[in-house]
Design a protein around this motif. Structure first.
Motif, PDB file in Angstrom:
ATOM      1  N   ARG A  79       4.485   1.159  -8.279  1.00 22.86           N
ATOM      2  CA  ARG A  79       2.998   0.854  -8.568  1.00 22.86           C
ATOM      3  C   ARG A  79       2.762  -0.240  -7.674  1.00 22.86           C
ATOM      4  N   SER A  80       2.143   0.087  -6.464  1.00 23.57           N
ATOM      5  CA  SER A  80       1.655  -0.659  -5.533  1.00 23.57           C
ATOM      6  C   SER A  80       0.341  -0.286  -5.039  1.00 23.57           C
ATOM      7  N   ILE A  81      -0.720  -1.161  -4.613  1.00 25.95           N
ATOM      8  CA  ILE A  81      -2.063  -0.833  -4.199  1.00 25.95           C
ATOM      9  C   ILE A  81      -1.649  -0.197  -2.722  1.00 25.95           C
ATOM     10  N   ARG A  82      -2.103   0.887  -2.385  1.00 23.03           N
ATOM     11  CA  ARG A  82      -1.466   1.482  -0.870  1.00 23.03           C
ATOM     12  C   ARG A  82      -2.575   0.825   0.002  1.00 23.03           C
ATOM     13  N   PRO A  83      -2.179   0.704   1.257  1.00 18.93           N
ATOM     14  CA  PRO A  83      -3.042   0.211   2.110  1.00 18.93           C
ATOM     15  C   PRO A  83      -4.375   0.800   2.588  1.00 18.93           C
ATOM     16  N   GLU A  84      -5.354  -0.048   2.580  1.00 17.73           N
ATOM     17  CA  GLU A  84      -6.634   0.675   3.187  1.00 17.73           C
ATOM     18  C   GLU A  84      -6.744   0.862   4.417  1.00 17.73           C
ATOM     19  N   SER A  85      -6.108  -0.095   5.321  1.00 15.35           N
ATOM     20  CA  SER A  85      -6.015   0.460   6.674  1.00 15.35           C
ATOM     21  C   SER A  85      -4.647   0.034   7.501  1.00 15.35           C
ATOM     22  N   VAL A  86      -4.354   0.455   8.812  1.00 16.47           N
ATOM     23  CA  VAL A  86      -3.314   0.178   9.446  1.00 16.47           C
ATOM     24  C   VAL A  86      -3.430   0.186  10.735  1.00 16.47           C
ATOM     25  N   ILE A  87      -2.453  -0.799  11.487  1.00 12.72           N
ATOM     26  CA  ILE A  87      -2.469  -0.680  12.735  1.00 12.72           C
ATOM     27  C   ILE A  87      -1.402   0.237  13.098  1.00 12.72           C
ATOM     28  N   PRO A  88      -1.257   1.120  13.984  1.00 14.91           N
ATOM     29  CA  PRO A  88      -0.100   1.872  13.996  1.00 14.91           C
ATOM     30  C   PRO A  88       0.668   1.196  15.298  1.00 14.91           C
ATOM     31  N   PHE A  89       1.917   1.553  15.272  1.00 14.12           N
ATOM     32  CA  PHE A  89       2.909   0.942  16.280  1.00 14.12           C
ATOM     33  C   PHE A  89       2.445   1.380  17.767  1.00 14.12           C
TER      34      PHE A  89
END
Length: 372
Positions: free
Chosen positions: A106-116
């Motif tokens: 039960r975790s808020i998923r990320p809104e954004s991501v910086i890919p590797f």
């Protein structure tokens, strides 16, 4: 991590093998046949969510787009998220083998991501270059190739935006100078001379100050040394992508252990510190005392981000050390072995310099009396 047991979330269209995110091509790449599959880029601006201290229905924000399972370490308490069906044998934080699957995520998923963007080999090379620049390390360690246990992890962060309005009051001190007559003894004789003496004139001031804060970046992980994370803080948030589960394929994502509310408290402390510095600059003067600031925070919004980090540990002379590499820029932070001999020699060198200065001043008392 046992890659052989990895569940196929993104099957290769050519051979049906598992595809993982490739830092070089920024696309999915098959681990078996090497085929590439383009990831559809989300160019929309990340959504800022209104911050609300009251409980809210977060179901719509908990869809990660692919089934996840949580892994909990009994030793250090760290929790990570890995694809359902994937197995792990050790904790990526402390290396402990005591890891247990958790059923409910039960975790808020990320809104954004910086890919590797930095590959595993590039991360190792960055560390090798970094450690060669450290003076106090043993020479043997500098020249030795380190066998690092490296894990690509997406570390959770919160960012906060807010509008602030502050009112302040303080006492401001302005330096003034006057000429005074003094005496001193030179070569056994008393002589009179004039000098400039400083004094401070104080007056009260008050005012108001408005400021906007954008993207106050707060780590949502409680399992890393905060100083090491700060040293990695050159993430370029202008390169944020909208979240897609494809970016996580082949990597681990940590589940945040610092809540939105706890993160906001840290962000507010950072904003308060910035406001204190800036208001002092606005007030001016040579000294400031009894500064009081009252700040109202409005229009608070937040985002949940995942930022890429290579987390590593290694053993040198039976002792475990840790370092991290920024998965976007290659910046390295870490703790390394120290050479007791080099530290001792450097300390003696500094003591020699200080001793020479003390001896010189003691041998030339006229210098002290002239500068007084």
């Amino acid at each position: 991590m046992n890659n052989a047991a990895t569940a196929i979330r993104f099957p290769c269209p050519s051979c049906a093998g598992p595809m993982v995110f490739d830092a070089e091509s920024q696309n999915l790449k098959c681990q078996y046949c090497g085929a590439n599959k383009e990831i559809e880029k989300i160019l929309d601006e990340p959504v800022e969510h209104a911050f609300n201290r009251r409980d809210e229905n977060l179901d719509r924000l908990q869809d990660w787009g692919a089934q996840q399972q949580a892994i909990h370490c009994e030793t250090c308490g760290g929790e990570t998220l890995i694809p359902a069906g994937q197995t792990t044998s050790t904790c990526v934080f402390c290396g402990s083998p005591k890891v247990l699957s958790q059923e409910n995520v039960r975790s808020i998923r990320p809104e954004s991501v910086i890919p590797f963007r930095v590959s595993r080999d590039e991360a190792l090379n960055s560390f090798a270059r970094w450690k060669k620049k450290k003076y106090f390390m043993p020479n043997h360690f500098k020249k030795t190739d380190v066998d690092s246990q490296l894990n690509g992890i997406y570390i959770p962060y919160w960012t906060y935006d807010t509008e602030t309005y502050s009112v302040y009051s303080a006492e401001v001190g302005i330096y003034h100078y006057r000429t005074v007559t003094k005496t001193r003894v030179v070569n056994g004789k008393t002589e009179t001379y004039t000098a400039q003496e400083r004094y401070t004139v104080w007056h009260s001031t008050r005012g108001d100050y408005g400021r906007s804060f954008d993207d106050i970046l707060i780590p949502a992980s409680g399992h890393y040394n905060s100083d090491l994370l700060k040293e990695l803080g050159d993430f370029k948030l202008s390169e944020l992508h909208g979240y897609k589960p494809e970016y996580l394929s082949g990597y681990i994502s940590e589940r945040y252990s610092i809540t939105r509310e706890e993160g906001w408290e840290k962000a507010q402390q950072r904003a308060d510190s910035t406001l204190n510095t800036e208001i002092r600059s606005v007030i001016g003067g040579d000294e400031i005392r009894n500064l009081r600031i009252r700040t109202t925070y409005n229009a608070i919004t937040y985002k949940h981000l995942l930022l890429p980090v290579w987390n590593a540990n290694y053993v040198y002379k039976s002792k475990k050390y840790y370092y991290m590499v920024n998965g976007q820029t290659g910046t390295v932070s870490g703790r390394v072995p120290r050479s007791a001999l080099k530290i001792t020699l450097f300390t003696l060198f500094l003591l020699g310099i200080v001793g020479s200065i003390v001896w010189f001043i003691a041998s030339h008392p006229e210098i002290t009396s002239t500068t007084t």
